[in-house]
Design a protein around this motif. Structure first.
Motif, PDB file in Angstrom:
ATOM      1  N   ASN A  33       0.825  -1.214   0.000  1.00 27.85           N
ATOM      2  CA  ASN A  33       0.000   0.000   0.000  1.00 27.85           C
ATOM      3  C   ASN A  33       0.856   1.259   0.000  1.00 27.85           C
ATOM      4  OD1 ASN A  33      -2.249  -1.617   0.021  1.00 27.85           O
ATOM      5  ND2 ASN A  33      -2.641  -1.407   2.208  1.00 27.85           N
ATOM      6  N   VAL A  34       1.978   1.208   0.706  1.00 29.11           N
ATOM      7  CA  VAL A  34       2.918   2.331   0.698  1.00 29.11           C
ATOM      8  C   VAL A  34       3.416   2.579  -0.725  1.00 29.11           C
ATOM      9  CG1 VAL A  34       5.217   3.086   1.439  1.00 29.11           C
ATOM     10  CG2 VAL A  34       3.643   2.074   3.098  1.00 29.11           C
ATOM     11  N   PHE A  35       3.793   1.507  -1.406  1.00 28.95           N
ATOM     12  CA  PHE A  35       4.272   1.627  -2.786  1.00 28.95           C
ATOM     13  C   PHE A  35       3.165   2.152  -3.709  1.00 28.95           C
ATOM     14  CE2 PHE A  35       4.829  -0.298  -7.025  1.00 28.95           C
ATOM     15  CZ  PHE A  35       6.051   0.251  -7.379  1.00 28.95           C
ATOM     16  N   TYR A  36       1.971   1.629  -3.551  1.00 29.63           N
ATOM     17  CA  TYR A  36       0.829   2.006  -4.392  1.00 29.63           C
ATOM     18  C   TYR A  36       0.538   3.499  -4.302  1.00 29.63           C
ATOM     19  CZ  TYR A  36      -4.087   1.908  -6.017  1.00 29.63           C
ATOM     20  OH  TYR A  36      -5.272   2.123  -6.679  1.00 29.63           O
ATOM     21  N   LEU A  37       0.648   4.065  -3.110  1.00 30.55           N
ATOM     22  CA  LEU A  37       0.268   5.461  -2.907  1.00 30.55           C
ATOM     23  C   LEU A  37       1.425   6.441  -3.091  1.00 30.55           C
ATOM     24  CD1 LEU A  37      -2.031   5.018   0.218  1.00 30.55           C
ATOM     25  CD2 LEU A  37      -2.771   5.490  -2.125  1.00 30.55           C
ATOM     26  N   SER A  38       2.639   6.020  -2.764  1.00 32.74           N
ATOM     27  CA  SER A  38       3.756   6.964  -2.767  1.00 32.74           C
ATOM     28  C   SER A  38       4.837   6.662  -3.803  1.00 32.74           C
ATOM     29  CB  SER A  38       4.404   6.996  -1.378  1.00 32.74           C
ATOM     30  OG  SER A  38       5.118   5.790  -1.135  1.00 32.74           O
ATOM     31  N   GLY A  39       4.946   5.392  -4.215  1.00 31.57           N
ATOM     32  CA  GLY A  39       6.020   5.001  -5.117  1.00 31.57           C
ATOM     33  C   GLY A  39       7.262   4.546  -4.386  1.00 31.57           C
ATOM     34  N   PHE A  40       7.278   4.649  -3.050  1.00 25.89           N
ATOM     35  CA  PHE A  40       8.434   4.222  -2.271  1.00 25.89           C
ATOM     36  C   PHE A  40       8.445   2.701  -2.155  1.00 25.89           C
ATOM     37  CE2 PHE A  40      10.245   3.220   2.003  1.00 25.89           C
ATOM     38  CZ  PHE A  40      11.564   3.552   1.710  1.00 25.89           C
ATOM     39  N   SER A  41       9.597   2.083  -2.473  1.00 22.19           N
ATOM     40  CA  SER A  41       9.673   0.630  -2.534  1.00 22.19           C
ATOM     41  C   SER A  41      10.512   0.005  -1.425  1.00 22.19           C
ATOM     42  CB  SER A  41      10.229   0.187  -3.894  1.00 22.19           C
ATOM     43  OG  SER A  41      11.550   0.680  -4.082  1.00 22.19           O
ATOM     44  N   GLY A  42      10.939   0.807  -0.457  1.00 21.90           N
ATOM     45  CA  GLY A  42      11.722   0.270   0.644  1.00 21.90           C
ATOM     46  C   GLY A  42      10.896  -0.633   1.540  1.00 21.90           C
ATOM     47  N   SER A  43      11.587  -1.327   2.449  1.00 20.47           N
ATOM     48  CA  SER A  43      10.927  -2.340   3.276  1.00 20.47           C
ATOM     49  C   SER A  43      10.308  -1.790   4.549  1.00 20.47           C
ATOM     50  CB  SER A  43      11.930  -3.431   3.655  1.00 20.47           C
ATOM     51  OG  SER A  43      12.970  -2.895   4.458  1.00 20.47           O
ATOM     52  N   SER A  44      10.535  -0.513   4.865  1.00 17.88           N
ATOM     53  CA  SER A  44      10.028   0.036   6.121  1.00 17.88           C
ATOM     54  C   SER A  44       9.621   1.492   5.936  1.00 17.88           C
ATOM     55  CB  SER A  44      11.107  -0.071   7.209  1.00 17.88           C
ATOM     56  OG  SER A  44      10.664   0.508   8.410  1.00 17.88           O
ATOM     57  N   ALA A  45       8.327   1.754   6.084  1.00 20.68           N
ATOM     58  CA  ALA A  45       7.833   3.129   5.985  1.00 20.68           C
ATOM     59  C   ALA A  45       6.405   3.194   6.498  1.00 20.68           C
ATOM     60  CB  ALA A  45       7.893   3.638   4.547  1.00 20.68           C
ATOM     61  N   THR A  46       6.015   4.364   6.957  1.00 22.47           N
ATOM     62  CA  THR A  46       4.624   4.635   7.328  1.00 22.47           C
ATOM     63  C   THR A  46       4.210   5.936   6.654  1.00 22.47           C
ATOM     64  OG1 THR A  46       4.845   3.547   9.479  1.00 22.47           O
ATOM     65  CG2 THR A  46       2.992   5.061   9.202  1.00 22.47           C
ATOM     66  N   LEU A  47       3.043   5.910   6.025  1.00 24.92           N
ATOM     67  CA  LEU A  47       2.487   7.106   5.415  1.00 24.92           C
ATOM     68  C   LEU A  47       1.469   7.737   6.363  1.00 24.92           C
ATOM     69  CD1 LEU A  47       1.736   5.832   1.792  1.00 24.92           C
ATOM     70  CD2 LEU A  47       3.872   6.812   2.678  1.00 24.92           C
ATOM     71  N   PHE A  48       1.524   9.055   6.495  1.00 22.40           N
ATOM     72  CA  PHE A  48       0.526   9.829   7.229  1.00 22.40           C
ATOM     73  C   PHE A  48      -0.267  10.607   6.189  1.00 22.40           C
ATOM     74  CE2 PHE A  48       3.719   8.801  10.206  1.00 22.40           C
ATOM     75  CZ  PHE A  48       3.245   8.963  11.495  1.00 22.40           C
ATOM     76  N   ILE A  49      -1.543  10.277   6.056  1.00 19.87           N
ATOM     77  CA  ILE A  49      -2.385  10.921   5.047  1.00 19.87           C
ATOM     78  C   ILE A  49      -3.515  11.659   5.749  1.00 19.87           C
ATOM     79  CG2 ILE A  49      -3.836  10.572   3.018  1.00 19.87           C
ATOM     80  CD1 ILE A  49      -2.310   7.952   2.537  1.00 19.87           C
ATOM     81  N   SER A  50      -3.516  12.965   5.628  1.00 19.57           N
ATOM     82  CA  SER A  50      -4.586  13.801   6.185  1.00 19.57           C
ATOM     83  C   SER A  50      -5.000  14.798   5.118  1.00 19.57           C
ATOM     84  CB  SER A  50      -4.083  14.531   7.436  1.00 19.57           C
ATOM     85  OG  SER A  50      -3.154  15.541   7.077  1.00 19.57           O
ATOM     86  N   PRO A  51      -6.050  15.560   5.342  1.00 19.46           N
ATOM     87  CA  PRO A  51      -6.456  16.550   4.333  1.00 19.46           C
ATOM     88  C   PRO A  51      -5.377  17.585   4.054  1.00 19.46           C
ATOM     89  CG  PRO A  51      -8.242  16.155   5.882  1.00 19.46           C
ATOM     90  CD  PRO A  51      -7.039  15.464   6.434  1.00 19.46           C
TER      91      PRO A  51
END
Length: 337
Positions: A33-51
């Motif tokens: 899901n991280v890759f799908y939304l941001s393009g980042f392909s690393g093994s560890s990440a969290t996305l914060f999505i707000s308005p």
């Protein structure tokens, strides 16, 4: 790969779904899901999505990679304890967090929440959008599938009595990489003889014998996207029963393809194939779902099964894989995407 416009539309949909749930922010950490939304392909990440904000939080290993791949995101490299840093970044209100997160990690974030903030597990919000592929995703899947089919064409020439299942598995995986794949999408299956009666047979050192059934289930991953196909071969000298079962499974696959239709319930297609096998006295030997979605994961929506609630829509990519498995005898499966 996905264009900036494609990713923007994905994020907009996620924001709309989050608003419907009354979320002040959504935390996304599942790798696909991280890759799908941001393009980042690393093994560890969290996305914060707000308005108001798009933030990618990762560690120092990915400082350069994150900035290169997630160009439209604010990138922060954290130090110290991740759960505490995540909690400190959250706005007031209800915070959605993917339900697939580790329970222990969830509790650690919860412990550090600021006043007026609450965590709520959210299931399938991003995956719902992933079920329908855009043109860039379909192109990526076709590239992955091309690697798979080229490996099959080369390996098929080598299959003969005396080869081991393990050798055939290794040849397929080696040749997928030679064809451009990044890696196998899952553990390659080569099941021969009676071993083929197990839909997900483990690899062995069994040597192929004349007249054997040889079942190959494999797929490639390329640029994040998977492929998945199954082929069953009969070695020279196979008896009439093996030929008839293989022909019956081919007929089931044709029946499924002919019954496909936009807005048709996935369960109806599964039911159609089970009825086909019932008419031929083989229903009890078809022991799994008819198919599954393929994309960033090998198994994702839609699911074609007796209990599926999915409806087929344009852009969905999935398998059809009827199979017959008879204990003590063998099995036949054919799978197309």
């Amino acid at each position: 790969m996905a264009s900036k416009l494609n990713r923007e539309s994905r994020i907009e949909r996620v924001r709309e779904e989050s608003e419907k749930l009354g979320l002040a922010c959504l935390l996304v950490s599942k790798r696909e899901n991280v890759f799908y939304l941001s393009g980042f392909s690393g093994s560890s990440a969290t996305l914060f999505i707000s308005p108001q904000r798009l933030l990618l939080l990762t560690d120092g290993r990915y400082r350069l990679q994150a900035k290169a791949e997630a160009k439209d995101w604010e990138v922060e490299i954290y130090e110290g304890e991740l759960p505490k840093r995540m909690a400190s970044l959250l706005p007031q209100g209800k915070i959605g967090i993917e339900a697939s997160i580790n329970l222990s990690f969830f509790n650690k974030i919860k412990e550090g929440l600021p006043p007026g903030c609450s965590l709520e597990p959210v299931d399938g919000l991003v995956e719902k959008g992933r079920a329908k592929k855009d043109n860039s995703e379909i192109a990526a899947i076709k590239e992955s599938l091309a690697c798979t089919k080229e490996a099959l064409a080369q390996t098929r020439k080598l299959i003969k009595p005396g080869m081991t299942e393990r050798r055939i598995q290794a040849e397929l995986e080696y040749r997928m990489k030679l064809s451009g794949a990044d890696r196998p999408a899952f553990d390659t299956i080569c099941a021969s003889g009676e071993n083929s009666s197990m839909p997900h047979a483990s690899i062995t050192d069994r040597k192929l014998e004349s007249a054997d059934i040889v079942l190959l289930d494999f797929g490639a991953e390329k640029n994040g996207y998977a492929s998945d196909i199954t082929r069953t071969f009969l070695l020279e000298g196979a008896d009439e029963r093996k030929v008839k079962i293989l022909e019956a499974v081919k007929g089931a696959l044709v029946t499924a393809f002919e019954f496909l239709k936009v807005e048709r319930k996935a369960e109806e297609i599964d039911k159609k194939v089970r009825s086909y096998f019932e008419e031929r006295g083989l229903r009890e030997y078809f022991t799994h779902s008819l198919g599954h979605g393929v994309g960033l994961e090998v198994h994702e929506k839609p699911t074609l099964s007796p209990n599926s609630k999915d409806v087929l829509e344009p852009g969905m990519v999935f398998t059809l894989e009827p199979g017959i498995y008879i204990e003590g005898w063998g099995g036949v499966r054919l799978e197309e995407m």
